[in-house]
Design a protein around this motif. Structure first.
Motif, short mmCIF file in Angstrom:
data_model
loop_
_atom_site.label_atom_id
_atom_site.label_comp_id
_atom_site.label_asym_id
_atom_site.label_seq_id
_atom_site.Cartn_x
_atom_site.Cartn_y
_atom_site.Cartn_z
N SER A 102 0.77 -1.19 -0.12
CA SER A 102 0.20 -0.06 -0.02
C SER A 102 0.91 1.44 0.00
CB SER A 102 -0.87 0.01 1.22
OG SER A 102 -0.06 0.10 2.32
N TRP A 103 0.22 2.41 -0.28
CA TRP A 103 0.97 3.62 -0.27
C TRP A 103 1.39 4.05 1.17
CZ3 TRP A 103 -0.02 7.64 3.16
CH2 TRP A 103 0.38 8.79 2.80
N TRP A 104 0.74 3.29 2.35
CA TRP A 104 1.34 3.43 3.54
C TRP A 104 2.72 2.57 3.74
CZ3 TRP A 104 1.49 6.59 7.70
CH2 TRP A 104 1.97 6.17 8.86
N SER A 105 2.61 1.43 3.36
CA SER A 105 3.54 0.53 3.85
C SER A 105 4.75 0.16 2.98
CB SER A 105 3.01 -0.84 4.32
OG SER A 105 2.37 -1.36 3.22
N ARG A 106 4.46 0.80 1.68
CA ARG A 106 5.58 0.67 0.86
C ARG A 106 6.94 1.26 0.97
NH1 ARG A 106 3.01 3.48 -4.43
NH2 ARG A 106 3.23 5.67 -3.76
N PRO A 107 8.10 0.89 0.53
CA PRO A 107 9.46 1.75 0.67
C PRO A 107 9.21 3.29 0.00
CG PRO A 107 9.87 -0.35 -0.14
CD PRO A 107 8.20 -0.35 -0.21
N ALA A 108 9.70 4.18 1.14
CA ALA A 108 9.39 5.33 0.72
C ALA A 108 7.91 6.08 0.62
CB ALA A 108 10.08 5.77 -0.55
N ARG A 145 4.52 5.46 5.81
CA ARG A 145 4.95 5.39 7.01
C ARG A 145 6.40 5.84 7.21
NH1 ARG A 145 3.94 -0.61 8.91
NH2 ARG A 145 5.56 -1.15 6.79
N GLU A 146 7.39 5.46 6.21
CA GLU A 146 8.69 5.58 6.28
C GLU A 146 8.84 7.27 6.26
OE1 GLU A 146 12.86 4.63 3.93
OE2 GLU A 146 11.23 3.82 3.41
N VAL A 147 8.26 7.84 5.68
CA VAL A 147 8.18 9.30 5.34
C VAL A 147 8.04 9.95 6.96
CG1 VAL A 147 7.14 11.45 4.60
CG2 VAL A 147 7.62 9.83 3.05
N LEU A 148 6.84 9.57 7.36
CA LEU A 148 6.39 10.14 8.71
C LEU A 148 7.21 9.52 9.88
CD1 LEU A 148 2.62 9.68 8.60
CD2 LEU A 148 4.03 11.86 8.20
N ARG A 184 9.82 8.62 -5.26
CA ARG A 184 8.77 8.10 -4.52
C ARG A 184 8.60 8.94 -3.45
NH1 ARG A 184 7.73 1.99 -3.62
NH2 ARG A 184 7.23 2.22 -5.77
N ALA A 185 9.70 9.13 -2.58
CA ALA A 185 9.86 9.91 -1.41
C ALA A 185 9.33 11.19 -1.53
CB ALA A 185 11.10 9.66 -0.79
#
Length: 493
Positions: A12-18, A21-24, A322-323
């Motif tokens: 998902s948008w939330w759990s994928r790399p960059a 979740r990773e951003v936040l 993506r990040a």
């Protein structure tokens, strides 16, 4: 590499790399950190507003000029984060400690200019033709802040040890502590708490200085902990000519960009202050409020630079892109909400400064005639009718901020992308042109075309929008994805 890419597309948008979740994970502590910086200044402004509107305006304007004077050095020192991020992504931990200390050495060398800046301060503020008392307080506040410049620059360099590796919660804790130190000292030295005689505007400046040195000492102690010395070679603090040259090569344009941007903004502030004392107070308040609201975007921008640096260090430009998209989308949604609040409920932000009852609220939310507000606000700043006029004018100016908020958010994120990649020369060239434009335009508008405060703000809104278009076009070329500031030895996929 293809397997990793395919796997990332199934999440998902939330759990994928960059993804979200990773951003936040990196951004939230940086948001708190940037909020703490602005909160430090916001606290000083709110306390000084109780002394006088002139003292508040002087502190804000002097603070902007002070930061403009050190922003070249601040940009170079803070660029250590990009080196740390790329070394971390490329699995070269032994080079992280030395990279951080090179920034600290640069900070110490820059501090030799402090006495020169202090000596020149009175002449500098006299050049702007401000009212005599305003100019005197500006020079005084600037001179005291100069004692904190070395501490601020050293702290900024050492902070990169954590922010560049994504360990932003440490930065959050240290900088939040600095806010507490500043608050306690400001209440003691400005308001005269605990039986201490009030120092007025001097006390606010000294509170900021001591808080900056507190940050520097805290980071130095943490970096030299035994675990960090073993894992990241942080005990190697000797000067490294090759690394220093590379840091100046890439960080110099970044620092120049920051200096030009802040200087252009500072000159806009100083020219607007020539229109009148009330206009200076309202403009200072509008920018102060917008800074507080903007800090989450600055935090997202810092996270963007870290993630872009790390992903490029891993040689994964697709994740860097993506990040960038993730942080940009978050920033635009947030600033859209803030813009609505600025237009429909400005009192939410202004009530800290104005506590004189309900009447000004109506004035602040009604359609305000620029001429009527200016006429109402020509009396002394601490007079109740004048305060009501300044509040109404500030509320009106916040509509201009709302008009360019999302453009400004795009600028912050996209510049962070380019800085994280090392595309600092382009950013510097744009800043040279655009800073000259805002400085010259502000001067001509106020001194030749006789702009009122609203005309000046129309100009700044158009300027920010133009800047956003330039950076969007540069980002879309994709050239930044091939850039690096280090010599890579690992390609981790």
């Amino acid at each position: 590499m293809s397997n990793g890419s395919e796997a990332s597309e199934t999440t998902s948008w939330w759990s994928r790399p960059a993804g979200g979740r990773e951003v936040l994970q990196i951004a939230v502590p940086m948001v708190v950190t940037t909020l703490s910086w602005t909160l430090m200044q916001f606290i000083d402004s709110a306390i000084l507003m109780q002394v006088s509107g002139t003292a508040m305006a002087a502190a804000y304007q002097a603070g902007i000029i002070w930061f403009a004077s050190i922003s070249l050095f601040w940009g170079i020192c803070s660029y250590s984060a990009t080196f740390v991020a790329q070394y971390f992504g490329d699995e070269q931990p032994n080079k992280i400690g030395p990279a951080v200390w090179q920034g600290a050495w640069l900070a110490l060398s820059f501090s030799l200019l402090v006495p020169v800046a202090q000596w020149f301060a009175p002449q500098l503020f006299d050049l702007f033709g401000h009212e005599k008392e305003l100019a005197r307080l500006e020079a005084l506040f600037f001179q005291i802040l100069c004692y904190g410049a070395p501490g601020m620059l050293i702290a900024q360099s050492l902070e990169c040890f954590y922010s560049g590796r994504g360990k932003t919660w440490v930065v959050m804790v240290v900088d939040a502590g600095a806010v507490v130190v500043n608050l306690i000292l400001a209440l003691m030295l400005v308001r005269g708490w605990f039986g201490i005689e009030s120092w007025g505007i001097d006390g606010a400046a000294w509170a900021t200085v001591l808080a900056q040195w507190w940050r520097a000492v805290s980071y130095a102690v943490l970096i030299l902990l035994p675990a960090n010395r073993a894992a990241f070679n942080t005990a190697d603090f000797k000067p490294d000519r090759q690394l220093l040259r590379r840091m100046i090569r890439f960080g110099g344009p970044s620092g120049m960009q920051m200096m030009l941007d802040v200087t252009g903004f500072a000159l806009f502030m100083m020219f607007v202050a020539k229109i009148g004392v009330a206009e200076a107070e309202a403009t200072s308040l509008a920018f102060r409020v917008s800074q507080v609201a903007f800090m989450p975007v600055w935090g997202l921008g810092m996270a963007t630079a870290v993630l872009v640096g790390q992903k490029l260090g891993e040689d994964r430009p697709e994740l860097a892109q993506r990040a960038a998209r993730t942080t940009l989308s978050m920033s635009l949604v947030y600033m859209g909400v803030i813009s609505l609040v600025f237009v429909f409920a400005p009192r939410v932000f202004l009530q800290t400064f104005f506590t004189h009852g309900e009447a000004p609220v109506a004035a602040a939310t009604e359609e305000v005639s620029p001429g009527a507000v200016a006429a109402e606000s020509t009396t002394a700043a601490h007079d109740e009718p004048a305060k009501a006029g300044v509040e109404a004018m500030t509320s009106y100016l916040m509509r201009f901020v709302a008009a360019y908020n999302m453009f400004d958010a795009a600028v912050i994120i996209l510049v962070s992308v380019l800085r994280g990649a090392g595309d600092t020369r382009f950013v510097m060239i744009v800043s040279c042109f655009m800073s000259a434009m805002v400085s010259l335009g502000s001067y001509l508008g106020v001194n030749v075309f006789n702009f009122n405060v609203y005309g000046a703000w129309w100009f700044i809104a158009i300027w920010v929008s133009t800047l956003a278009v330039i950076y969007v076009l540069r980002y879309r070329t994709g050239k930044w994805q091939a850039m690096r500031v280090i010599d890579q030895i690992h390609h981790a996929h």
